[in-house]
Design a protein around this motif. Structure first.
Motif, mmCIF file in Angstrom:
data_model
loop_
_atom_site.group_PDB
_atom_site.id
_atom_site.type_symbol
_atom_site.label_atom_id
_atom_site.label_comp_id
_atom_site.label_asym_id
_atom_site.label_seq_id
_atom_site.Cartn_x
_atom_site.Cartn_y
_atom_site.Cartn_z
ATOM 1 N N ASP A 25 1.893 -1.824 -1.659
ATOM 2 C CA ASP A 25 1.300 -0.499 -1.443
ATOM 3 C C ASP A 25 0.406 -0.202 -2.649
ATOM 4 O O ASP A 25 0.886 0.034 -3.751
ATOM 5 C CB ASP A 25 2.437 0.533 -1.322
ATOM 6 C CG ASP A 25 1.900 1.954 -1.184
ATOM 7 O OD1 ASP A 25 0.662 2.131 -1.173
ATOM 8 O OD2 ASP A 25 2.724 2.884 -1.098
ATOM 9 N N LYS A 26 -0.905 -0.228 -2.450
ATOM 10 C CA LYS A 26 -1.834 -0.074 -3.573
ATOM 11 C C LYS A 26 -2.370 1.356 -3.707
ATOM 12 O O LYS A 26 -3.276 1.618 -4.507
ATOM 13 C CB LYS A 26 -3.011 -1.046 -3.414
ATOM 14 C CG LYS A 26 -2.600 -2.505 -3.450
ATOM 15 C CD LYS A 26 -3.801 -3.392 -3.326
ATOM 16 C CE LYS A 26 -3.524 -4.872 -3.264
ATOM 17 N NZ LYS A 26 -2.194 -5.397 -3.184
ATOM 18 N N ASN A 27 -1.843 2.282 -2.920
ATOM 19 C CA ASN A 27 -2.325 3.665 -2.966
ATOM 20 C C ASN A 27 -1.817 4.359 -4.228
ATOM 21 O O ASN A 27 -0.628 4.647 -4.355
ATOM 22 C CB ASN A 27 -1.838 4.400 -1.715
ATOM 23 C CG ASN A 27 -2.356 5.825 -1.662
ATOM 24 O OD1 ASN A 27 -2.911 6.338 -2.646
ATOM 25 N ND2 ASN A 27 -2.179 6.472 -0.522
ATOM 26 N N ASN A 28 -2.723 4.622 -5.174
ATOM 27 C CA ASN A 28 -2.266 5.160 -6.459
ATOM 28 C C ASN A 28 -1.663 6.563 -6.357
ATOM 29 O O ASN A 28 -0.996 7.023 -7.269
ATOM 30 C CB ASN A 28 -3.352 5.076 -7.534
ATOM 31 C CG ASN A 28 -4.548 5.951 -7.247
ATOM 32 O OD1 ASN A 28 -4.451 6.939 -6.518
ATOM 33 N ND2 ASN A 28 -5.698 5.608 -7.815
ATOM 34 N N ASN A 29 -1.860 7.224 -5.219
ATOM 35 C CA ASN A 29 -1.221 8.538 -5.040
ATOM 36 C C ASN A 29 0.288 8.430 -4.817
ATOM 37 O O ASN A 29 0.989 9.433 -4.810
ATOM 38 C CB ASN A 29 -1.839 9.277 -3.859
ATOM 39 C CG ASN A 29 -3.206 9.821 -4.222
ATOM 40 O OD1 ASN A 29 -3.422 10.259 -5.352
ATOM 41 N ND2 ASN A 29 -4.137 9.747 -3.285
#
Lengths: 261, 388
Positions: free
Chosen positions: A211-215
């Motif tokens: 999961d690369k979503n920085n949020n």
């Protein structure tokens, strides 16, 4: 068996490390140390490796300087370590910390068992291990004071639930958090210290994770936010006894002994 | 991604941010603070900055409709077939919070052989009861999934759980399943003007207090240790009992045996306590305090430092990460009085502190603060007790 052990760098200024011989604080000019509870987690991992064979890898999440706790772990006998570090990971609460560790451990892959200390001395929540198990969707055994049995498929451990221990069995892979009763952490050997000096620790950053979503990480991925922090203010007391304190105390103890509180 | 930002027009280059940082996460370079990767977003510099020049940027506001969530739910933990003390304490606090919000108080109990009569008058408006043999031994997935489904149906805004080892196991499970925040070991709970729960707890090793919010998710989950809040039972309330079917889940856990622990006298219920702290450095120094405790029928306890140094057992630790105590009388020898320790002594009626340092925190909250050497004093008191 492949074992992951989670260790954390914590500030050393809460006076938790004492040299028992000299009675002085261990500082060595360092302001941060490995979380004392994690030493028991490392010890447990090494003991399980001695029992059933395998490899132990330490994971730490933090800034570049957190590498020090990986060095400490290898000096104790751990086979290697990973530094989980990215600006996007900073400011994580329990939820986001467990999420990050879960992604990092899954990225390396193949672990049968994950071991955490029961709590840290800075966050003090004691909740990361079970949050980690839940994020990874595997079983979690909390507050383990003894691993009764472990094989390739299952682990049986004694979990401290206050007035009783529950001897609980669950399938692997699993996460356990270990208590201080599980055995004294070993002192690093000379050989351990030498291999720790030579060890190279791969860095796991956001780009490596599934999961690369920085949020979903760090402050942004946290579910709680700090509204404010403040020092507890203490007013000056009028009740300080400088002279005659001993007599006061003697009198108090004598009346308590007679049953008068 | 969140970053800390400095308004250079407000910054007066005083360097307080750098000094306030426990993690060396900020350095003054060319007059202005620069943050590095040691920063943990603890916000100490934001609080310390005299001109409010530091702010957080890049935090996305998450949309979450909190209005669908209402009521304060308490996890009712059953111990030896009766409601645990900490559950009763939380019911009182839940009622107080619910009154502020004009909302209801719910209880939830998942167990085997539940005494419904006790629950009817425990002070909540509605109790959700999941009963069955499968809950006789605590299995995280069975209890957790059942609880999760109840929470999803009832949608309480706040969920309070006792910070017992069982509570500390359930909370992270539920929090991750509900994708919401958890705050451990709160020492105070309040409602802010927007109806959010302000969760207050000592932080960063225990010398600082933090106010924590769970603004953009629900429920707001907090754990509280025993003896932090007082029991205030509202006997007028007759609770409605709502039975819930346990989910048809096969547990992955198998509880093979319950081993009762040898009964160690519990410091949280002791009337007289002798507490020792960082002033004590060696094992052999403890004996005199144990003897003093024995002389007056008290129990010996300590602050965290001695437990971490392996000099005292965890079961005898007072404070946030130990136990909260409610003794009539406590003698505190060589205890400085960090917020971490003080979180555990709110229920002590009379506190007498003995410390060489007149400026120690403990001296200001103690009913009597005696400035003296703890070893000399304790030895002389023991001698005089034995003479008589």
């Amino acid at each position: 068996m492949k074992i992951a052990v989670c260790v954390k760098q914590v500030p050393s200024d809460n006076k938790s490390l004492m040299d028992k011989k000299s009675g002085t604080l261990i500082r060595n000019g360092e302001t941060s140390v490995i979380n004392p509870y994690d030493l028991f987690a490392v010890e447990m991992a090494l003991r399980i490796r001695e029992r059933v064979g395998g490899e132990v890898f330490a994971f730490t999440m933090g800034a570049g300087s957190a590498k020090k706790v990986l060095i400490d772990s290898v000096a104790m006998g751990v086979d290697g370590g990973y530094l989980v570090s990215d600006l996007a990971f900073a400011g994580a609460d329990v939820f986001a910390t467990a999420k990050t560790l879960s992604e990092a451990i899954t990225f390396v892959g193949g672990f049968d068992l994950v071991i955490c200390g029961r709590q840290t001395t800075d966050g003090d929540t004691g909740e990361v291990a079970i949050a980690l198990a839940t994020h990874m969707n595997i079983c979690g055994l909390p507050f383990v004071n003894e691993v009764v049995e472990i094989d390739e498929k299952n682990i049986t451990a004694s979990c401290d639930f206050g007035k009783h221990n529950a001897i609980t069995k669950c399938p692997l892979p699993a996460v356990i958090s270990v208590d201080k009763d599980c055995g004294l952490p070993r002192i690093p050997s000379l050989r351990g210290k030498l291999s720790a000096k030579k060890a190279v620790f791969p860095v796991i950053s956001l780009d490596d994770l599934f999961d690369k979503n920085n949020n979903n990480y760090g402050l942004s991925g946290s579910k709680t936010s700090v509204l404010r922090i403040y020092n507890t203010v203490f007013e000056t007391s009028n009740n300080i006894i400088k002279e005659g304190g001993l007599e006061f105390l003697k009198g108090k103890f004598e009346s308590v002994k007679k049953g008068d509180l | 991604m969140a970053i800390l930002s400095v308004d250079n027009s407000k910054c007066i280059s005083c360097g307080i941010c750098e000094k306030s940082c426990k993690f060396q996460g900020v350095k003054i370079e060319n007059k202005y603070p620069i943050f590095n990767d040691n920063c943990t977003f603890c916000f100490e510099c934001i609080t310390a900055c005299p001109t409010s020049a530091i702010t957080v940027l890049g935090l996305e506001k998450k949309e979450f409709d909190t209005t669908l969530w209402s009521g304060v739910m308490v996890y009712l933990e059953i111990k030896d077939n009766i409601l645990s003390e900490v559950s009763k304490e939380l019911i009182g606090k839940a009622r107080e919070l619910a009154n502020t919000l004009s909302e209801k108080v719910f209880g939830v109990v998942i167990n085997h052989n539940i005494n419904l009569e006790e629950l009817k008058t425990c002070g909540v408006d509605t109790v959700f009861v999941a009963e069955g043999e499968q809950f006789a031994d605590f299995k995280l997935d069975l209890v957790g999934d059942c609880l999760h489904s109840i929470i999803e149906k009832v949608k309480p805004s706040i969920f309070l759980v006792g910070a017992t080892n069982q509570g500390k196991t359930i909370v992270p499970y539920i929090s991750v399943k509900c994708e919401t925040g958890m705050t451990a070991d709160c020492t105070s709970l309040e409602i802010d003007k927007n109806g959010n729960l302000i969760q207050i707890r000592p932080a960063f090793g225990g010398n600082i207090m933090a106010e924590i919010l769970t603004e953009n998710s629900r429920p707001q989950i907090a754990t509280v240790r025993e003896k932090i809040f007082k029991i205030t039972v509202d006997v007028k309330t007759q609770a409605e009992i709502v039975k819930v079917q346990g989910l048809e889940v096969v547990s992955k856990y198998d509880v093979l045996k319950i081993v009762k622990k040898a009964v160690d006298s519990d410091i949280s219920h002791a009337k007289i306590l002798i507490a020792i702290g960082n002033g004590v450095k060696k094992k052999e120094e403890i004996a005199v305090f144990q003897k003093l405790a024995d002389e007056i029928g008290g129990e010996l306890c300590s602050s965290r430092a001695l437990v971490e140094a392996g000099l005292m057992p965890q079961s005898r630790q007072v404070g946030l990460s130990g136990k909260a105590v409610s003794a009539d009388l406590m003698f505190a020898f060589g205890i400085s009085g960090s917020a971490q320790f003080l979180a555990g002594v709110g229920g002590v009626k009379t506190l007498i502190a003995i410390n060489a340092d007149p400026d120690a925190n403990i001296m200001t909250i103690a009913n009597h603060g005696i400035v003296a050497d703890i070893f000399q004093t304790s030895a002389e008191v023991l001698l005089s007790l034995r003479k008589k």
